[in-house]
Design a protein around this motif. Structure first.
Motif, PDB file in Angstrom:
ATOM      1  N   PRO A   1      32.919  13.256 -15.284  1.00 37.16           N
ATOM      2  CA  PRO A   1      31.685  12.462 -15.234  1.00 37.16           C
ATOM      3  C   PRO A   1      31.916  11.021 -15.673  1.00 37.16           C
ATOM      4  O   PRO A   1      32.505  10.765 -16.720  1.00 37.16           O
ATOM      5  N   GLY A   2      31.479  10.101 -14.832  1.00 35.47           N
ATOM      6  CA  GLY A   2      31.635   8.687 -15.132  1.00 35.47           C
ATOM      7  C   GLY A   2      32.961   8.099 -14.710  1.00 35.47           C
ATOM      8  O   GLY A   2      33.171   6.895 -14.848  1.00 35.47           O
ATOM      9  N   ALA A   3      33.873   8.938 -14.184  1.00 31.77           N
ATOM     10  CA  ALA A   3      35.204   8.451 -13.805  1.00 31.77           C
ATOM     11  C   ALA A   3      35.127   7.758 -12.454  1.00 31.77           C
ATOM     12  O   ALA A   3      35.045   8.400 -11.418  1.00 31.77           O
ATOM     13  N   GLN A   4      35.122   6.445 -12.476  1.00 26.69           N
ATOM     14  CA  GLN A   4      35.034   5.650 -11.256  1.00 26.69           C
ATOM     15  C   GLN A   4      35.566   4.258 -11.547  1.00 26.69           C
ATOM     16  O   GLN A   4      35.710   3.864 -12.702  1.00 26.69           O
ATOM     17  N   VAL A   5      35.866   3.551 -10.514  1.00 23.63           N
ATOM     18  CA  VAL A   5      36.342   2.187 -10.689  1.00 23.63           C
ATOM     19  C   VAL A   5      35.238   1.367 -11.351  1.00 23.63           C
ATOM     20  O   VAL A   5      34.080   1.394 -10.921  1.00 23.63           O
ATOM     21  N   ASN A   6      35.587   0.671 -12.425  1.00 25.11           N
ATOM     22  CA  ASN A   6      34.650  -0.149 -13.190  1.00 25.11           C
ATOM     23  C   ASN A   6      33.545   0.675 -13.847  1.00 25.11           C
ATOM     24  O   ASN A   6      32.511   0.135 -14.223  1.00 25.11           O
ATOM     25  N   GLY A   7      33.764   1.989 -13.978  1.00 27.85           N
ATOM     26  CA  GLY A   7      32.784   2.828 -14.659  1.00 27.85           C
ATOM     27  C   GLY A   7      33.117   2.941 -16.130  1.00 27.85           C
ATOM     28  O   GLY A   7      34.049   2.319 -16.634  1.00 27.85           O
ATOM     29  N   PRO A   8      32.329   3.743 -16.863  1.00 32.45           N
ATOM     30  CA  PRO A   8      32.572   3.868 -18.295  1.00 32.45           C
ATOM     31  C   PRO A   8      33.767   4.737 -18.643  1.00 32.45           C
ATOM     32  O   PRO A   8      34.209   4.757 -19.788  1.00 32.45           O
ATOM     33  N   VAL A   9      34.280   5.452 -17.671  1.00 35.81           N
ATOM     34  CA  VAL A   9      35.375   6.403 -17.890  1.00 35.81           C
ATOM     35  C   VAL A   9      36.535   6.005 -16.989  1.00 35.81           C
ATOM     36  O   VAL A   9      36.320   5.593 -15.843  1.00 35.81           O
ATOM     37  N   PRO A  10      37.795   6.130 -17.442  1.00 32.17           N
ATOM     38  CA  PRO A  10      38.930   5.719 -16.613  1.00 32.17           C
ATOM     39  C   PRO A  10      38.965   6.443 -15.266  1.00 32.17           C
ATOM     40  O   PRO A  10      38.820   7.671 -15.202  1.00 32.17           O
ATOM     41  N   ALA A  11      39.135   5.700 -14.215  1.00 34.13           N
ATOM     42  CA  ALA A  11      39.303   6.305 -12.892  1.00 34.13           C
ATOM     43  C   ALA A  11      40.543   7.180 -12.926  1.00 34.13           C
ATOM     44  O   ALA A  11      41.578   6.806 -13.472  1.00 34.13           O
ATOM     45  N   GLY A  12      40.443   8.369 -12.360  1.00 33.97           N
ATOM     46  CA  GLY A  12      41.576   9.284 -12.341  1.00 33.97           C
ATOM     47  C   GLY A  12      41.451  10.416 -13.335  1.00 33.97           C
ATOM     48  O   GLY A  12      42.168  11.404 -13.234  1.00 33.97           O
ATOM     49  N   LEU A  13      40.557  10.291 -14.323  1.00 31.47           N
ATOM     50  CA  LEU A  13      40.345  11.399 -15.257  1.00 31.47           C
ATOM     51  C   LEU A  13      39.672  12.536 -14.512  1.00 31.47           C
ATOM     52  O   LEU A  13      38.706  12.323 -13.766  1.00 31.47           O
ATOM     53  N   MET A  14      40.190  13.748 -14.691  1.00 28.88           N
ATOM     54  CA  MET A  14      39.725  14.898 -13.927  1.00 28.88           C
ATOM     55  C   MET A  14      39.231  16.019 -14.839  1.00 28.88           C
ATOM     56  O   MET A  14      39.592  16.096 -16.014  1.00 28.88           O
ATOM     57  N   VAL A  15      38.418  16.894 -14.249  1.00 27.29           N
ATOM     58  CA  VAL A  15      38.030  18.152 -14.871  1.00 27.29           C
ATOM     59  C   VAL A  15      38.721  19.262 -14.084  1.00 27.29           C
ATOM     60  O   VAL A  15      38.655  19.297 -12.849  1.00 27.29           O
ATOM     61  N   ALA A  16      39.425  20.154 -14.766  1.00 33.58           N
ATOM     62  CA  ALA A  16      40.119  21.247 -14.090  1.00 33.58           C
ATOM     63  C   ALA A  16      39.118  22.134 -13.355  1.00 33.58           C
ATOM     64  O   ALA A  16      37.930  22.167 -13.698  1.00 33.58           O
ATOM     65  N   PRO A  17      39.567  22.856 -12.335  1.00 32.23           N
ATOM     66  CA  PRO A  17      38.651  23.750 -11.622  1.00 32.23           C
ATOM     67  C   PRO A  17      37.975  24.742 -12.556  1.00 32.23           C
ATOM     68  O   PRO A  17      38.539  25.154 -13.569  1.00 32.23           O
ATOM     69  N   THR A  18      36.753  25.124 -12.204  1.00 29.72           N
ATOM     70  CA  THR A  18      36.087  26.216 -12.902  1.00 29.72           C
ATOM     71  C   THR A  18      36.737  27.528 -12.477  1.00 29.72           C
ATOM     72  O   THR A  18      37.530  27.577 -11.525  1.00 29.72           O
ATOM     73  N   ALA A  19      36.395  28.604 -13.162  1.00 31.47           N
ATOM     74  CA  ALA A  19      36.935  29.913 -12.785  1.00 31.47           C
ATOM     75  C   ALA A  19      36.600  30.242 -11.334  1.00 31.47           C
ATOM     76  O   ALA A  19      37.440  30.766 -10.594  1.00 31.47           O
ATOM     77  N   GLU A  20      35.389  29.904 -10.922  1.00 28.73           N
ATOM     78  CA  GLU A  20      34.996  30.169  -9.532  1.00 28.73           C
ATOM     79  C   GLU A  20      35.828  29.353  -8.554  1.00 28.73           C
ATOM     80  O   GLU A  20      36.206  29.833  -7.479  1.00 28.73           O
ATOM     81  N   GLN A  21      36.120  28.104  -8.914  1.00 28.33           N
ATOM     82  CA  GLN A  21      36.938  27.259  -8.041  1.00 28.33           C
ATOM     83  C   GLN A  21      38.373  27.739  -7.987  1.00 28.33           C
ATOM     84  O   GLN A  21      38.997  27.732  -6.922  1.00 28.33           O
TER      85      GLN A  21
END
Length: 330
Positions: free
Chosen positions: A173-193
């Motif tokens: 969440p928030g990971a985007q160019v010029n966003g509050p969070v560094p672009a490229g930060l990821m959340v691992a897949p959920t169990a369902e994913q």
């Protein structure tokens, strides 16, 4: 790492003050699965983490600051946690445990106990008073990378994890160019994913059928596994090993991270026993020999191993190397 700070977080900041010395990098350093792990970014006094919670994905920024003078003449530290995303509130609630608030080194540091330890360990502890054992409480997030690391080289396992996270995870969440969070930060897949990953992508990631089958078994009982975080580390380890494909090595690798397990040692690791043997006796040992060497410090065996790792000792670089297997050819 430059980010904007104009967007407001999705929950009020949490400030945690460690009692005693604290080092963010040393404490969280056990969590990344290699330098290319995009679910956690460590940079000096700042750390960014993306992960799932029961209410959705979250991003956390942890910032260490020092101000004033503490009782021992050192700077008084504080860690400010800021969070974005639908999982912001539960993510912030997990921060103290994540930073090792429940990790108590008092008995390890007692003079009587220290007198039993090798000089290599006591010297390392004197230099590394600020390390703590983190407890994430996130079982599936720890189990699946550990399964991917079974019986393969670290390089192969980390490539596979990064490939699968990049393809099937989601931007934090928030990971985007010029966003509050560094672009490229990821959340691992959920169990369902994880459960929906097709066989050809497991092959492309270099993950063989035995490990991918274990991951599938984990996803089928994910909700039950998450409840193991409320148990003691030893109880959780026993229950983990009832799942086919999860043995003592995987269970230890998990509870070290989810529970801040001060005693779990990774029996079955390709390098650990030889490292511990050479560090403590000058000679390589097998798993049984490692367990025998560490037995006098039961209850603190993981602390001893961590201090050996931080001591600067390196075993001679010779002997057979594990062959990297390319499952994509089959």
């Amino acid at each position: 790492m430059t980010v904007a700070s104009t967007l407001e977080p999705d929950a009020p900041d949490v400030v945690w003050q460690p009692q005693g010395p604290f080092d963010l990098g040393q404490t969280l350093g056990i969590l990344p699965r290699g330098g290319a792990d995009r679910t956690i970014m460590l940079a000096g006094s700042v750390a960014w983490l993306g992960f799932g919670t029961p209410t959705g994905a979250a991003t956390i920024r942890l910032t260490v600051t020092s101000s004033g003078v503490g009782t021992q003449g050192a700077g008084k530290q504080a860690v400010t946690a800021r969070a974005w995303g639908p999982g912001a509130a539960p993510a912030l609630a997990s921060v103290p445990a994540l930073l090792g608030a429940g990790d108590d080194w008092t008995s390890f540091d007692h003079p009587d106990f220290q007198a039993t330890l090798p000089r290599l360990v006591t010297q390392a502890r004197r230099r590394n008073r600020a390390v703590r054992l983190p407890a994430t409480g996130r079982m599936v997030d720890a189990i699946i990378p550990a399964v991917l690391e079974q019986k393969v080289t670290m390089k192969e396992a980390r490539h596979g994890f990064r490939y699968l996270v990049q393809k099937f995870g989601s931007p934090a969440p928030g990971a985007q160019v010029n966003g509050p969070v560094p672009a490229g930060l990821m959340v691992a897949p959920t169990a369902e994913q994880w459960a929906r990953i097709p066989s050809w992508d497991w092959h492309e990631a270099g993950v063989g059928p035995q490990r991918s089958a274990t991951v599938m078994r984990v996803t089928r009982v994910a909700s039950s596994l998450e409840r193991l975080s409320a148990l003691s580390a030893s109880e959780a380890a026993v229950k983990l090993q009832t799942i086919p494909g999860i043995g003592i090595w995987t269970a230890a690798e998990v509870t070290q991270r989810t529970h801040g397990d001060a005693d779990a040692i990774s029996v079955g690791d390709y390098h650990l026993a030889a490292f511990v043997g050479r560090a403590l006796t000058g000679l390589p040992v097998d798993d049984a020999g490692m367990c025998e060497l560490l037995e006098p410090w039961r209850g603190h065996r993981q602390r001893v191993v961590r201090m050996l790792g931080l001591s600067g000792f390196r075993k001679p670089a010779f002997g057979p190397r594990m062959t990297i297997q390319d499952h994509r050819r089959h």
